[in-house]
Design a protein around this motif. Structure first.
Motif, PDB file in Angstrom:
ATOM      1  N   ASP A  56       0.865  -1.179   0.000  1.00  0.00           N
ATOM      2  CA  ASP A  56       0.000   0.000   0.000  1.00  0.00           C
ATOM      3  C   ASP A  56       0.904   1.233   0.000  1.00  0.00           C
ATOM      4  O   ASP A  56       1.510   1.567   1.021  1.00  0.00           O
ATOM      5  CB  ASP A  56      -0.919  -0.013   1.222  1.00  0.00           C
ATOM      6  CG  ASP A  56      -1.927   1.118   1.219  1.00  0.00           C
ATOM      7  OD1 ASP A  56      -1.641   2.204   0.665  1.00  0.00           O
ATOM      8  OD2 ASP A  56      -3.016   0.924   1.779  1.00  0.00           O
ATOM      9  N   VAL A  59       0.349   3.973   2.743  1.00  0.00           N
ATOM     10  CA  VAL A  59       0.751   3.551   4.089  1.00  0.00           C
ATOM     11  C   VAL A  59       2.270   3.585   4.208  1.00  0.00           C
ATOM     12  O   VAL A  59       2.813   4.078   5.213  1.00  0.00           O
ATOM     13  CB  VAL A  59       0.199   2.142   4.410  1.00  0.00           C
ATOM     14  CG1 VAL A  59       0.811   1.580   5.688  1.00  0.00           C
ATOM     15  CG2 VAL A  59      -1.314   2.185   4.521  1.00  0.00           C
ATOM     16  N   ASP A  62       3.527   7.203   4.284  1.00  0.00           N
ATOM     17  CA  ASP A  62       3.175   7.887   5.538  1.00  0.00           C
ATOM     18  C   ASP A  62       4.145   7.554   6.669  1.00  0.00           C
ATOM     19  O   ASP A  62       4.167   8.246   7.686  1.00  0.00           O
ATOM     20  CB  ASP A  62       1.746   7.537   5.968  1.00  0.00           C
ATOM     21  CG  ASP A  62       0.697   8.248   5.131  1.00  0.00           C
ATOM     22  OD1 ASP A  62       1.045   9.218   4.433  1.00  0.00           O
ATOM     23  OD2 ASP A  62      -0.472   7.810   5.165  1.00  0.00           O
TER      24      ASP A  62
END
Length: 132
Positions: A56, A59, A62
């Motif tokens: 992802d 994700v 981040d």
């Protein structure tokens, strides 16, 4: 070159990101494999098990909170995508998404690209000098 400045979570995220980019064009070249192995040595980590089905991008991105760590990731990824001398559409698209997600100036990516090309050329020259 700068990956040792990342924290443990960022190092692991970086390896996932590096594998994702290296596999994005369906050609995980030997040059890319060598670069990722060097990343692992630099970060004093074992390589990760990459699975594109569980990846992802948001994700992973981040994970990088400090602007300087975002720039380190981008800079090192530029070196990876130029390792085999071919920048695919998929690789370029991912770099563009990373720059946008990190909210970095797109001109920075151009500067980093030129740096990565220069470093790649110097590494090739160094290898050639060893074999003289």
């Amino acid at each position: 070159m700068f990956l040792n400045r990342l924290n443990l979570g960022e190092k692991e995220a970086f390896l996932h990101l590096a594998h994702h980019i290296a596999h994005s064009d369906k050609n995980f070249s030997s040059e890319e494999q060598v670069v990722i192995a060097k990343y692992c040595m630099e970060m004093q980590m074992d390589d990760i098990s990459y699975n594109h089905h569980n990846f992802d991008l948001s994700v992973i991105l981040d994970t990088f909170e400090l602007e300087s760590h975002k720039k380190i990731a981008l800079l090192e990824l530029m070196a990876l995508i130029y390792a085999d001398g071919v920048v695919s559409e998929e690789e370029q698209s991912l770099i563009d998404m990373i720059v946008e997600h990190f909210e970095l100036n797109p001109n920075l990516a151009i500067t980093y690209r030129e740096w990565a090309k220069g470093i790649s050329a110097l590494l090739l020259q160094g290898e050639a000098l060893i074999h003289l």
